[in-house]
Motif scaffolding. Structure first.
Motif, mmCIF file in Angstrom:
data_model
loop_
_atom_site.group_PDB
_atom_site.id
_atom_site.type_symbol
_atom_site.label_atom_id
_atom_site.label_comp_id
_atom_site.label_asym_id
_atom_site.label_seq_id
_atom_site.Cartn_x
_atom_site.Cartn_y
_atom_site.Cartn_z
ATOM 1 N N PHE A 20 0.827 -1.197 0.000
ATOM 2 C CA PHE A 20 0.000 0.000 0.000
ATOM 3 C C PHE A 20 0.863 1.249 0.000
ATOM 4 O O PHE A 20 2.045 1.231 0.344
ATOM 5 N N ARG A 37 -4.279 0.189 -2.099
ATOM 6 C CA ARG A 37 -3.713 -1.103 -1.701
ATOM 7 C C ARG A 37 -3.825 -2.106 -2.843
ATOM 8 O O ARG A 37 -4.862 -2.223 -3.489
ATOM 9 N N VAL A 77 -7.480 -1.696 -4.572
ATOM 10 C CA VAL A 77 -8.598 -1.110 -3.832
ATOM 11 C C VAL A 77 -8.176 0.197 -3.177
ATOM 12 O O VAL A 77 -6.989 0.435 -2.919
ATOM 13 N N LEU A 78 -9.162 1.048 -2.910
ATOM 14 C CA LEU A 78 -8.987 2.198 -2.030
ATOM 15 C C LEU A 78 -9.463 1.791 -0.648
ATOM 16 O O LEU A 78 -10.481 1.101 -0.506
ATOM 17 N N GLN A 79 -8.739 2.245 0.388
ATOM 18 C CA GLN A 79 -9.000 1.798 1.754
ATOM 19 C C GLN A 79 -9.059 3.010 2.679
ATOM 20 O O GLN A 79 -8.211 3.906 2.599
ATOM 21 N N THR A 80 -10.062 3.033 3.570
ATOM 22 C CA THR A 80 -10.214 4.145 4.499
ATOM 23 C C THR A 80 -10.739 3.637 5.839
ATOM 24 O O THR A 80 -11.512 2.662 5.869
ATOM 25 N N ASP A 130 -11.002 -1.050 8.622
ATOM 26 C CA ASP A 130 -10.998 -0.213 7.433
ATOM 27 C C ASP A 130 -11.987 -0.788 6.421
ATOM 28 O O ASP A 130 -12.158 -2.010 6.331
ATOM 29 N N LYS A 138 -12.873 -1.026 2.237
ATOM 30 C CA LYS A 138 -12.118 -0.983 0.986
ATOM 31 C C LYS A 138 -13.050 -1.288 -0.176
ATOM 32 O O LYS A 138 -14.049 -1.989 -0.024
ATOM 33 N N ASP A 153 -10.480 -10.429 7.230
ATOM 34 C CA ASP A 153 -10.570 -9.803 5.908
ATOM 35 C C ASP A 153 -11.795 -10.398 5.230
ATOM 36 O O ASP A 153 -11.813 -11.593 4.899
ATOM 37 N N ASP A 177 -14.778 -9.974 2.125
ATOM 38 C CA ASP A 177 -14.982 -9.319 0.839
ATOM 39 C C ASP A 177 -16.216 -9.848 0.128
ATOM 40 O O ASP A 177 -16.550 -11.043 0.229
#
Length: 240
Positions: free
Chosen positions: A58, A67, A89-92, A99, A101, A132, A134
């Motif tokens: 990342f 990431r 991915v974008l992660q926040t 987080d 994503k 994790d 998804d």
């Protein structure tokens, strides 16, 4: 949640572009890191010989990161990819320990390539379980989900026993990929690692068990393929 070291990316060019594109304030630091959670050789109970990897990298700020997540499995005897997956991915952050994503995924093994949109969460659950989770929707409209759970049990400060489980499920059948509706596959792992250099280099040994389930297992049986396998594994975990 994966722990990484911070630093200045070579030349500062990518970091500067990222900070500009995110609208980051001058006082916001840009971090980067890379980790190979699995980088291993597997020897199976049916004489299978595989090379397997699972890693991510990342770059970004505390508020927003880009990431890459990638994993794959190559059959060394037959010299082809059993699986090959890459995600960007974008992660926040959405809480102190989790987080969110969202991004895209490309599977490009031997045979049919497949694009997916993906959303998910990753972080530390109570009792320090790494989670994790998804959801995926493919270009053909098929939905699926994956849950990864891992726990690092410290035997000593350097000797670590890590059990893990990965569960895959499909919300619809994809005959082209030979994936059936419902729970489709599970993988269990147990690895014993030793931290040689802090947490940067950690060789390990262990076992892994893979099994296809339901209609996905039936597809494998009909093709004359194994639907389950047990492996002895040896590898190294890397973190920079």
């Amino acid at each position: 949640m994966k722990i990484v070291k911070s630093g200045v990316f070579g030349g500062g060019i990518i970091a500067a572009l990222l900070s500009f594109s995110l609208g980051a304030k001058a006082e916001h630091h840009v971090f980067y890191g890379i980790q190979m959670e699995q980088f291993e050789y597997r020897s199976g109970d049916e004489s299978e010989k595989l090379f397997v990897w699972d890693g991510d990298a990342f770059i970004g700020t505390d508020e927003l990161k880009v990431r890459w997540q990638g994993e794959g499995e190559r059959d060394l005897s037959a010299d082809f990819y059993e699986s090959l997956e890459n995600r960007v991915v974008l992660q926040t952050p959405i809480s102190d320990f989790f987080d969110a994503k969202a991004g895209v995924r490309l599977d490009s093994p031997e045979g049919t390539d497949r694009w997916y949109g993906t959303v998910g969460v990753m972080g530390l659950a109570p009792q320090w379980f790494e989670v994790d989770a998804d959801l995926f929707v493919s270009e053909t409209g098929d939905g699926s989900a994956r849950l990864d759970i891992e726990y690092e049990g410290l035997i000593t400060n350097r000797l670590i026993l890590t059990p893990s489980v990965e569960i895959n499920a499909a919300f619809s059948e994809d005959r082209e990929l030979e994936v059936g509706k419902g729970l489709s596959a599970i993988e269990l792992g147990l690895r014993l690692s030793y931290d040689l250099i802090d947490r940067s280099v950690s060789p390990y040994i262990g076992v892994a068990y893979e099994r296809k389930l339901g209609d996905t297992a039936d597809f494998s049986r009909n093709d004359g393929e194994d639907y389950e396998a047990t492996f002895v594994v040896a590898g190294v975990r890397l973190m920079f």
